[in-house]
Design a protein around this motif. Structure first.
Motif, PDB file in Angstrom:
ATOM      1  N   GLN A  48       0.917  -1.137  -0.218  1.00  0.00           N
ATOM      2  CA  GLN A  48      -0.016  -0.042   0.004  1.00  0.00           C
ATOM      3  C   GLN A  48       0.784   1.147  -0.134  1.00  0.00           C
ATOM      4  O   GLN A  48       0.450   2.471  -0.305  1.00  0.00           O
ATOM      5  CB  GLN A  48      -0.889   0.005   1.248  1.00  0.00           C
ATOM      6  CG  GLN A  48      -0.351   0.143   2.474  1.00  0.00           C
ATOM      7  CD  GLN A  48      -1.286   0.076   3.818  1.00  0.00           C
ATOM      8  OE1 GLN A  48      -2.358   0.395   3.732  1.00  0.00           O
ATOM      9  NE2 GLN A  48      -0.469  -0.458   5.045  1.00  0.00           N
ATOM     10  N   GLU A  50      -8.026   3.510  -1.463  1.00  0.00           N
ATOM     11  CA  GLU A  50      -9.119   4.106  -0.804  1.00  0.00           C
ATOM     12  C   GLU A  50      -9.915   5.215  -1.618  1.00  0.00           C
ATOM     13  O   GLU A  50     -10.970   5.659  -0.930  1.00  0.00           O
ATOM     14  CB  GLU A  50      -8.382   4.817   0.230  1.00  0.00           C
ATOM     15  CG  GLU A  50      -7.400   4.064   1.168  1.00  0.00           C
ATOM     16  CD  GLU A  50      -7.019   4.915   2.510  1.00  0.00           C
ATOM     17  OE1 GLU A  50      -6.970   5.989   2.245  1.00  0.00           O
ATOM     18  OE2 GLU A  50      -6.228   4.177   3.199  1.00  0.00           O
ATOM     19  N   GLU A 106      -2.935  -3.097  -2.664  1.00  0.00           N
ATOM     20  CA  GLU A 106      -3.280  -2.913  -1.195  1.00  0.00           C
ATOM     21  C   GLU A 106      -3.578  -1.491  -1.046  1.00  0.00           C
ATOM     22  O   GLU A 106      -2.798  -0.689  -1.388  1.00  0.00           O
ATOM     23  CB  GLU A 106      -2.296  -3.506  -0.082  1.00  0.00           C
ATOM     24  CG  GLU A 106      -2.474  -5.196  -0.517  1.00  0.00           C
ATOM     25  CD  GLU A 106      -1.421  -5.696   0.697  1.00  0.00           C
ATOM     26  OE1 GLU A 106      -1.721  -6.580   1.409  1.00  0.00           O
ATOM     27  OE2 GLU A 106      -0.183  -5.348   0.623  1.00  0.00           O
ATOM     28  N   GLY A 107      -4.506  -1.141  -0.061  1.00  0.00           N
ATOM     29  CA  GLY A 107      -4.619   0.062   0.209  1.00  0.00           C
ATOM     30  C   GLY A 107      -5.245   1.125  -0.553  1.00  0.00           C
ATOM     31  O   GLY A 107      -5.074   2.573  -0.687  1.00  0.00           O
ATOM     32  N   ARG A 143      -0.664   4.410  -2.066  1.00  0.00           N
ATOM     33  CA  ARG A 143      -1.139   5.461  -1.357  1.00  0.00           C
ATOM     34  C   ARG A 143      -0.941   6.841  -2.182  1.00  0.00           C
ATOM     35  O   ARG A 143      -1.924   7.578  -2.175  1.00  0.00           O
ATOM     36  CB  ARG A 143      -0.400   5.689   0.025  1.00  0.00           C
ATOM     37  CG  ARG A 143      -0.890   6.939   0.727  1.00  0.00           C
ATOM     38  CD  ARG A 143      -0.169   6.878   2.215  1.00  0.00           C
ATOM     39  NE  ARG A 143      -0.019   5.741   2.910  1.00  0.00           N
ATOM     40  CZ  ARG A 143       0.902   4.822   2.961  1.00  0.00           C
ATOM     41  NH1 ARG A 143       2.121   5.201   2.468  1.00  0.00           N
ATOM     42  NH2 ARG A 143       0.798   3.635   3.733  1.00  0.00           N
ATOM     43  N   TYR A 163      -8.109  -5.818  -5.770  1.00  0.00           N
ATOM     44  CA  TYR A 163      -7.592  -4.666  -4.685  1.00  0.00           C
ATOM     45  C   TYR A 163      -8.339  -5.041  -3.554  1.00  0.00           C
ATOM     46  O   TYR A 163      -9.235  -5.727  -3.305  1.00  0.00           O
ATOM     47  CB  TYR A 163      -7.864  -3.399  -5.373  1.00  0.00           C
ATOM     48  CG  TYR A 163      -9.366  -2.855  -5.100  1.00  0.00           C
ATOM     49  CD1 TYR A 163      -9.663  -2.286  -4.067  1.00  0.00           C
ATOM     50  CD2 TYR A 163     -10.487  -3.249  -6.220  1.00  0.00           C
ATOM     51  CE1 TYR A 163     -11.322  -1.890  -3.999  1.00  0.00           C
ATOM     52  CE2 TYR A 163     -11.979  -2.703  -5.832  1.00  0.00           C
ATOM     53  CZ  TYR A 163     -12.080  -2.184  -4.850  1.00  0.00           C
ATOM     54  OH  TYR A 163     -13.294  -1.962  -4.635  1.00  0.00           O
ATOM     55  N   GLY A 181      -8.948  -2.594   0.404  1.00  0.00           N
ATOM     56  CA  GLY A 181      -8.928  -1.117   0.614  1.00  0.00           C
ATOM     57  C   GLY A 181      -9.844  -0.364   1.382  1.00  0.00           C
ATOM     58  O   GLY A 181     -11.216  -1.115   1.150  1.00  0.00           O
ATOM     59  N   TYR A 182      -9.946   0.464   1.828  1.00  0.00           N
ATOM     60  CA  TYR A 182     -11.213   1.414   2.459  1.00  0.00           C
ATOM     61  C   TYR A 182     -12.245   1.688   1.473  1.00  0.00           C
ATOM     62  O   TYR A 182     -13.530   1.924   1.876  1.00  0.00           O
ATOM     63  CB  TYR A 182     -10.867   2.539   3.431  1.00  0.00           C
ATOM     64  CG  TYR A 182     -10.302   2.135   4.828  1.00  0.00           C
ATOM     65  CD1 TYR A 182      -9.277   1.133   5.158  1.00  0.00           C
ATOM     66  CD2 TYR A 182     -10.803   2.679   5.923  1.00  0.00           C
ATOM     67  CE1 TYR A 182      -8.910   0.753   6.197  1.00  0.00           C
ATOM     68  CE2 TYR A 182     -10.352   2.352   7.235  1.00  0.00           C
ATOM     69  CZ  TYR A 182      -9.392   1.582   7.354  1.00  0.00           C
ATOM     70  OH  TYR A 182      -8.915   1.161   8.625  1.00  0.00           O
TER      71      TYR A 182
END
Length: 820
Positions: A733, A769, A766-767, A737, A785, A787-788
């Motif tokens: 991530q 958002e 990963e990660g 990011r 994927y 993530g949030y």
């Protein structure tokens, strides 16, 4: 010939006289006592008779007042020799007659005084025929004269007794002399003529006139005794010969002993000495007899008088003593250490001190060497941890007392393991020796350089000053010089080796900090350097201490959490970037602290790793995850094409029982292994590639899939990807990011995804958002994927709701689901 008055006959006669005198005296005394009783009775009878005869005429004379008649009565009484005076008086006290005479001289008055009064006065009343007292008559009796006859007869008795006893003694003396004394004298003369050296050559003969009596038995017994003594002397001579040979053997043994043996009297003179002692003193055993200990003073370190005093004390008290380390000096001036025993010993008619000394010089050297080995490192000959603890305690006390500062430097070589692994331990040992030499060269004489073990060293800097700022600067300067000096090239054979080091420094004395706390503080500072990139120095501060203390507290809390089942699992969905459907999940460990609440995995997972708890916790995570999948599968919400990712720690993966544990869990739960996906990091791979591949292959045969987690943050070697049986490649991530505005991250993500696709691997980003991040990872052909944007990690019940939601089209733009 002995004198007559010492002879048995004279002594027997003397005893006989005493016995005869005693017997005669007793008999005479009895006779005299009987005569005394008879005489006393007779005197009393005569006095009574005299009184009876003289009373009638005296009564008439008093009644008629006839003085003439009274004088006749008095004259009649005076005719008795033992009466010395007579007095007749009437009732009015008028004397009618009175006669007296002088008491004659006598040699027996002293005796009379012993048995009676010298004069006894007798008085008788005179009664009238008609009744009533008419007067009285009084006369004095001379008891010495009254007992005169008794005294004469007693003298005769005593004289006769003496004559009788003397005759008895005389005849006894004659009999004793001829019957006993004379034969004994003859026997004594024969005994005197016996040769003591050869008593069996002569025998006693019985004196003439002696029959079978005690003297005959004495002669026979004496002859038997002479025979026995002669035999005993013969045996004694044989024994003496044996003892003399035995003594020679004992002497040879004592002379052959490797110890020093000697005996001294209370004055310090040698009685004897063995060959070893004499050789050391450069003399002979015979020459040492009688020599004084002071004659060998040049060989002693101790004052000879002290040795004499000790010998005297041992002889007097009869208690042994030891001298644990007695110093002697050889003729060449070399010092010898002796362990000496001083013991009391009976030697003929005196008590002497037996001295036995063992040479412990080599033992002392060996002990010193062993002590050195116990406190020094075998490879570098530097002091070790034991020596450090003792010396550092002393230095801290000195610093507190002297009010100055010192410093403790904890030094750890960086990446030293690679030298051992690549060039072997001899090369590593050579580098360690070079480092030890360089550390010793830079430090002062009073400083201490210690090797703790492995590639860890400690340097104790003493007395840096009484001002803390100045002391810190000096410690920093020395620490920097040590770091630079160690970093200079080390030459091994033809190779030039480069080694750097990380240095942690703590100043002492530190408040409430002992030796072990100082070492821990310096070690903490050193690890701070490691975390910051190595090859530097770092002073310990309170933040590090708090951090280290927090780690210890958290480690204890983690133990309790495992025992009290406070861990839980959260699940983060994995979503298909094209269909926005959930295709699996990743199981994530969570811990809710009873006081602090939910704690970040980034805080407690490293502590689980370092404490070793990660193996037991990881097994629980794996088992609980598999059981949860089984539950969802039985509920019909977990499809056969879904996979649950479980993170495996390096320590757990390298456990020898890891494959067996996984197999056992799968069999107990009864689940298809293909539903499980194990996520490993590159750190597992690099330690032992062959072992890693073997373990993964064994699990793949069971049907388990593998994902390479956090790809791009480690070595990211393509060669690993070629050899590892992985099916999933997960982009970390940290790259996702900033993907929307950092070109480098976009290039990395695109490259990793392209590489994975070309290798036939499914790529997971990963990660994710935001929608922009999702669009980019979809553009770069990432298949899945996490993530949030889809969902944060949720518990099992919440994840089950996600799986059961019919309209589950997660996404952005045209694929975004309608808000409700």
């Amino acid at each position: 010939m002995q004198g007559f008055f010492q002879g048995i006959s004279f002594r027997l006669a003397k005893v006989g006289i005493l016995i005869a005198l005693l017997v005669g005296s007793v008999m005479s005394a009895i006779q005299i006592y009987i005569d005394y009783q008879v005489q006393t009775t007779e005197i009393n009878r005569q006095i009574s008779k005299i009184t009876a005869v003289s009373t009638p005429p005296a009564v008439r004379a008093v009644h008629t007042l006839d003085a003439k008649l009274a004088a006749e009565v008095a004259t009649g009484l005076m005719r008795y020799d033992f009466i010395t005076s007579v007095t007749i008086k009437n009732e009015l006290g008028t004397e009618l007659a009175q006669l007296s005479r002088e008491t004659p001289a006598s040699n027996t008055k002293w005796l009379t005084r012993q048995i009676s009064n010298e004069v006894l006065r007798h008085s008788a009343p005179l009664y009238m025929p008609t009744g009533g007292e008419n007067g009285y008559i009084t006369f004095d009796v001379n008891m010495d004269a009254a007992y005169g006859q008794f005294y004469q007869s007693s003298a005769v008795v005593i004289a006769f007794g003496l004559i009788r006893s003397s005759l008895l003694v005389f005849f006894l003396f004659i009999a004793f002399y001829y019957l006993l004394t004379k034969p004994l004298i003859q026997i004594a003369l024969q005994v005197k003529q016996i040769n003591p050296g050869s008593p069996g050559e002569q025998r006693l003969s019985r004196p003439a006139g002696i029959h079978d009596d005690e003297l005959t038995q004495l002669v026979a017994s004496t002859n038997q005794l002479l025979d026995a003594v002669d035999l005993a002397l013969a045996k004694r001579r044989a024994v003496e010969v044996v003892l003399r040979k035995s003594e020679e053997h004992v002497r040879q043994i004592i002379d052959s002993l490797p110890v020093w043996v000697g005996a001294r009297n209370k004055d310090g003179h040698y009685i004897f000495a063995n060959q070893a002692l004499a050789d050391f003193l450069h003399t002979k055993p015979d020459a040492m007899r009688g020599s004084h200990i002071s004659d060998f003073a040049e060989f002693f370190v101790t004052d000879p008088q002290q040795i004499i005093d000790l010998d005297a004390e041992v002889i007097k008290s009869r208690i042994s003593a030891q001298i644990w380390e007695e110093k002697w000096i050889t003729n060449d001036g070399e010092e010898r250490d002796m362990h000496t025993h001083v013991m009391p010993m009976e030697f003929y008619d005196e008590v002497v001190s037996l001295v036995v000394s063992s040479d412990i010089t080599e033992l002392k050297r060996t002990q010193a060497q062993m002590e050195h080995m116990a406190y020094h490192d075998a490879l570098t000959d530097l002091p070790n941890r034991s020596y450090l603890v003792e010396r550092l305690e002393e230095e801290v006390r000195k610093a507190n007392h002297g009010q100055y500062y010192g410093a403790l430097l904890f030094i750890d070589l960086d990446q030293f393991k690679y030298i051992n692994d690549s060039l072997g331990h001899p090369a590593g040992d050579g580098v360690l020796k070079h480092v030890a030499q360089r550390l010793t060269a830079v430090t002062k004489e009073n400083d201490l350089v210690v090797r703790l073990g492995g590639d860890e060293f400690v340097v104790v800097l003493t007395n840096l000053g009484d001002e803390l700022p100045t002391s810190i600067l000096r410690a920093e300067d020395i620490g920097e010089r040590l770091r630079r000096y160690i970093s200079e090239p080390h030459f091994y054979n033809d190779l030039q080796l480069h080694v750097t080091c990380s240095v942690g420094i703590v100043m002492y004395p530190e408040e409430d900090a002992g030796v072990h706390e100082l070492l821990r503080y310096a070690d903490t500072a050193m690890y701070q350097v490691k975390e910051q990139g190595r090859d530097a120095i770092q002073f310990f501060n309170k933040y590090m201490a708090d951090k280290a203390r927090n780690v210890l507290v958290m480690e204890g809390d983690l133990h309790k959490a495992l025992e009290q089942h406070r861990f839980s699992l959260y699940y983060q969905p994995r979503v298909d970037v094209t269909t926005s459907q959930i295709v699996g999940a990743e199981a994530l460990l969570r811990w809710e602290h009873p006081d602090r609440g939910m704690i970040s995995p980034a805080e407690f997972i490293p502590i689980l790793e370092t404490s070793g708890l990660i193996v037991e916790v990881g097994r629980w995570v794996l088992e609980d995850s598999i059981r949860q999948v089984k539950i969802w599968q039985e509920q019909g919400i977990w499809k056969d094409d879904m996979r649950l990712g479980v993170n495996i720690s390096p320590r757990q993966f390298r456990s020898s029982e890891f494959v067996n544990d996984v197999t056992k869990i799968l069999q107990e739960v009864g689940i298809n292994p293909s539903l499980i996906e194990m996520e490993i990091t590159e750190g597992i791979v690099i330690h032992n590639l062959e072992e890693t591949v073997a373990t993964m292959s064994s699990l793949c045969e069971l049907g388990i899939n593998f994902a390479l987690d956090d790809f791009g943050t480690g070595y990211s070697s393509i060669s690993y990807l070629k050899q590892l049986p992985v099916a999933i490649l997960k982009v970390d991530q940290s790259f996702v990011r900033d993907i929307t505005f950092d070109r480098n991250d976009r290039v990395l993500v695109e490259t990793i995804s392209a590489m994975g696709n070309m290798l036939g691997l499914d790529v997971v980003a990963e990660g994710v958002e935001t929608c922009d991040q999702l669009h980019l990872v979809r553009e770069y052909n990432c298949k899945y994927y996490q993530g949030y944007l889809c969902s944060p990690p949720v518990n099992a019940d919440a994840f089950a709701e996600l799986l059961t939601t019919k309209d589950i089209t997660w996404g952005c733009g045209a694929n975004k689901r309608d808000e409700k």
